[in-house]
Design a protein around this motif. Structure first.
Motif, short mmCIF file in Angstrom:
data_model
loop_
_atom_site.label_atom_id
_atom_site.label_comp_id
_atom_site.label_asym_id
_atom_site.label_seq_id
_atom_site.Cartn_x
_atom_site.Cartn_y
_atom_site.Cartn_z
N LEU A 128 3.04 13.83 -3.27
CA LEU A 128 2.98 12.52 -2.61
C LEU A 128 3.08 12.64 -1.10
O LEU A 128 2.40 11.91 -0.36
CB LEU A 128 4.10 11.62 -3.15
CG LEU A 128 3.90 11.04 -4.55
CD1 LEU A 128 5.13 10.25 -4.97
CD2 LEU A 128 2.67 10.15 -4.58
N LEU A 131 -0.20 13.71 0.22
CA LEU A 131 -1.15 12.60 0.16
C LEU A 131 -0.90 11.59 1.27
O LEU A 131 -1.84 11.17 1.96
CB LEU A 131 -1.04 11.91 -1.21
CG LEU A 131 -1.86 10.62 -1.39
CD1 LEU A 131 -3.35 10.93 -1.27
CD2 LEU A 131 -1.54 9.96 -2.72
N MET A 132 0.36 11.22 1.47
CA MET A 132 0.67 10.23 2.50
C MET A 132 0.48 10.77 3.91
O MET A 132 0.38 10.00 4.87
CB MET A 132 2.11 9.73 2.32
CG MET A 132 2.32 8.90 1.08
SD MET A 132 3.97 8.15 1.01
CE MET A 132 5.01 9.63 0.88
N ARG A 137 -7.72 4.73 4.37
CA ARG A 137 -7.56 3.29 4.38
C ARG A 137 -6.49 2.87 3.37
O ARG A 137 -6.49 3.32 2.23
CB ARG A 137 -8.88 2.62 4.05
CG ARG A 137 -8.85 1.09 4.10
CD ARG A 137 -10.21 0.50 3.82
NE ARG A 137 -11.17 0.91 4.85
CZ ARG A 137 -12.47 0.57 4.84
NH1 ARG A 137 -12.94 -0.17 3.82
NH2 ARG A 137 -13.26 0.97 5.80
N GLY A 138 -5.60 2.01 3.80
CA GLY A 138 -4.51 1.56 2.94
C GLY A 138 -3.32 2.49 2.93
O GLY A 138 -2.50 2.45 2.00
N GLN A 139 -3.21 3.34 3.94
CA GLN A 139 -2.11 4.31 4.00
C GLN A 139 -0.75 3.61 4.05
O GLN A 139 0.19 4.00 3.38
CB GLN A 139 -2.30 5.22 5.20
CG GLN A 139 -1.27 6.34 5.32
CD GLN A 139 -1.46 7.14 6.59
OE1 GLN A 139 -1.62 6.56 7.66
NE2 GLN A 139 -1.45 8.45 6.48
N LEU A 141 0.03 0.63 2.93
CA LEU A 141 0.33 0.00 1.65
C LEU A 141 0.85 1.02 0.64
O LEU A 141 1.78 0.74 -0.12
CB LEU A 141 -0.92 -0.70 1.12
CG LEU A 141 -0.77 -1.42 -0.24
CD1 LEU A 141 0.26 -2.53 -0.12
CD2 LEU A 141 -2.12 -1.98 -0.68
N VAL A 142 0.25 2.20 0.64
CA VAL A 142 0.69 3.25 -0.29
C VAL A 142 2.11 3.68 0.03
O VAL A 142 2.95 3.84 -0.88
CB VAL A 142 -0.27 4.46 -0.22
CG1 VAL A 142 0.28 5.63 -1.01
CG2 VAL A 142 -1.64 4.07 -0.74
N ARG A 143 2.43 3.84 1.30
CA ARG A 143 3.79 4.23 1.68
C ARG A 143 4.81 3.18 1.29
O ARG A 143 5.91 3.49 0.83
CB ARG A 143 3.85 4.50 3.17
CG ARG A 143 3.08 5.73 3.61
CD ARG A 143 3.25 5.98 5.10
NE ARG A 143 2.52 7.18 5.51
CZ ARG A 143 2.51 7.66 6.75
NH1 ARG A 143 3.22 7.03 7.71
NH2 ARG A 143 1.83 8.75 7.05
N ALA A 145 4.46 0.98 -1.20
CA ALA A 145 4.55 0.92 -2.66
C ALA A 145 5.39 2.05 -3.22
O ALA A 145 6.11 1.86 -4.22
CB ALA A 145 3.14 0.95 -3.26
N ILE A 146 5.32 3.21 -2.60
CA ILE A 146 6.10 4.36 -3.09
C ILE A 146 7.59 4.11 -2.93
O ILE A 146 8.41 4.65 -3.68
CB ILE A 146 5.63 5.63 -2.36
CG1 ILE A 146 4.26 6.04 -2.86
CG2 ILE A 146 6.60 6.78 -2.55
CD1 ILE A 146 3.65 7.22 -2.16
N PRO A 209 10.41 9.17 -4.62
CA PRO A 209 10.16 8.66 -3.26
C PRO A 209 11.10 9.24 -2.21
O PRO A 209 10.67 9.47 -1.07
CB PRO A 209 10.39 7.15 -3.42
CG PRO A 209 10.05 6.87 -4.83
CD PRO A 209 10.52 8.07 -5.59
#
Length: 334
Positions: A128, A131-132, A137-139, A141-143, A145-146, A209
């Protein structure tokens, strides 16, 4: 060149000053280091006093009660029994926490849980974090959400996963049945061979996380020039990870592992809520709570708590020693 009756004139000026500057500089340097050390101790003294008041004093009282036969309902009425709460011999039989088979089962459960959960958290946390660390795009939002599993209280996590692992209504059995992996419903919580895996899965879901954020912070401190130079030299992705990424994030990884191992060794609430502290999943903290609260044996419960502290502190000290040894070996090679 100028001579005198005894030969060359002695050196003067800066040459003589250089011969005396070295011995004088060393005491000044030591004095400066001592002043900095004293200033550092003065700055951390309030925090150390607060830490002793919050954690040190209860630890001292727990250690004191571990040498007594005090009961939970009458803590002021006790007799000193020495090490009997830890281990005692009488009439050819052994007594005490260290002679209890349930204690050693709790030790085995705790070590197994720690090894499995922390290993999985390290692997998934690393994936993860990598990936982060990429730009897409949407980086953001992913961070965000995790972070959700880490923000949920442990009690809520345990109750949620308890319903998900339900043998009749749980979504886990439904998904596995639809995928053709199982033929019938599995009793994840009630089955001794599955209950610990249920605890591990719930713990990994919640704490990945934390590991990912710790590793992401270390990844973002690595200069991008190193990767560009490695690409120019023809290094592939695995070589860049092994030669650049892994060595540079190792200090942050060691810190994250220390925190997670210490938390995993002290696990209580997740197991207690999810599996009702059954013998198949009982931890060393759960054992201490059972002796102290359920059986009202404050002396035996305190002894178990002291053993928990010694185990956690010993493993943390081993991690620190390994980190220091590897750091000194790296400096020696350089």
């Amino acid at each position: 060149m100028t001579h005198n009756s005894q030969g060359l004139l002695p050196a003067s000026g800066p040459a003589l000053a250089g011969t005396t500057a070295g011995p004088r500089a060393a005491p000044r340097k030591r004095s400066l280091q001592q002043r900095r050390a004293r200033a550092a101790w003065l700055l951390v003294a309030p925090a150390l006093l607060l830490l002793f008041a919050v954690a040190g004093w209860p630890l001292v009282r727990t250690l004191f009660y571990s040498f007594t036969d005090a009961a939970m309902d009458t803590p002021d009425e006790y007799n000193f029994v020495g090490l009997a709460n830890y281990l005692d011999f009488a009439n050819g039989e052994r007594f005490g926490v260290l002679a209890d088979p349930l204690w050693w089962q709790a030790v085995g459960n705790t070590l197994w849980f720690t090894a499995c959960s922390v290993s999985l958290e390290l692997v998934f946390g690393m994936l993860l974090a990598l990936l982060m660390n990429q730009k897409f795009r949407g980086q953001g939002l992913v961070r965000a959400a995790i972070l959700v599993p880490w923000a949920i209280p442990t009690i809520v996590t345990a109750k949620m996963w308890g319903w998900m692992f339900h043998d009749q209504y749980g979504v886990v059995n439904d998904l596995l049945t639809r995928a053709g992996l199982i033929d019938g419903a599995l009793a994840w919580i009630a089955e001794p061979t599955l209950s610990m895996w249920a605890v591990v899965i719930a713990d990994v879901w919640k704490t990945v996380p934390f590991m990912a954020l710790m590793l992401l912070a270390a990844l973002q401190m690595i200069p991008t020039d190193l990767y560009e130079a490695a690409r120019v030299d023809g290094a592939n992705a695995w070589q860049r990870f092994r030669r650049i990424t892994l060595p540079l994030i190792m200090p942050a990884m060691i810190v994250a592992l220390i925190f997670r191992v210490m938390d995993a060794l002290r696990v209580f609430d997740l197991i207690y809520v999810l599996t009702s502290n059954s013998e198949a999943t009982i931890s060393i903290s759960g054992y201490a709570r059972e002796r102290m609260v359920s059986f009202q044996e404050m002396g035996a419960g305190s002894a178990a708590s002291v053993l928990v502290f010694m185990m956690v502190a010993g493993i943390a000290a081993c991690f620190l020693w390994i980190n220091r040894f590897s750091h000194e070996g790296k400096e020696a090679r350089q």
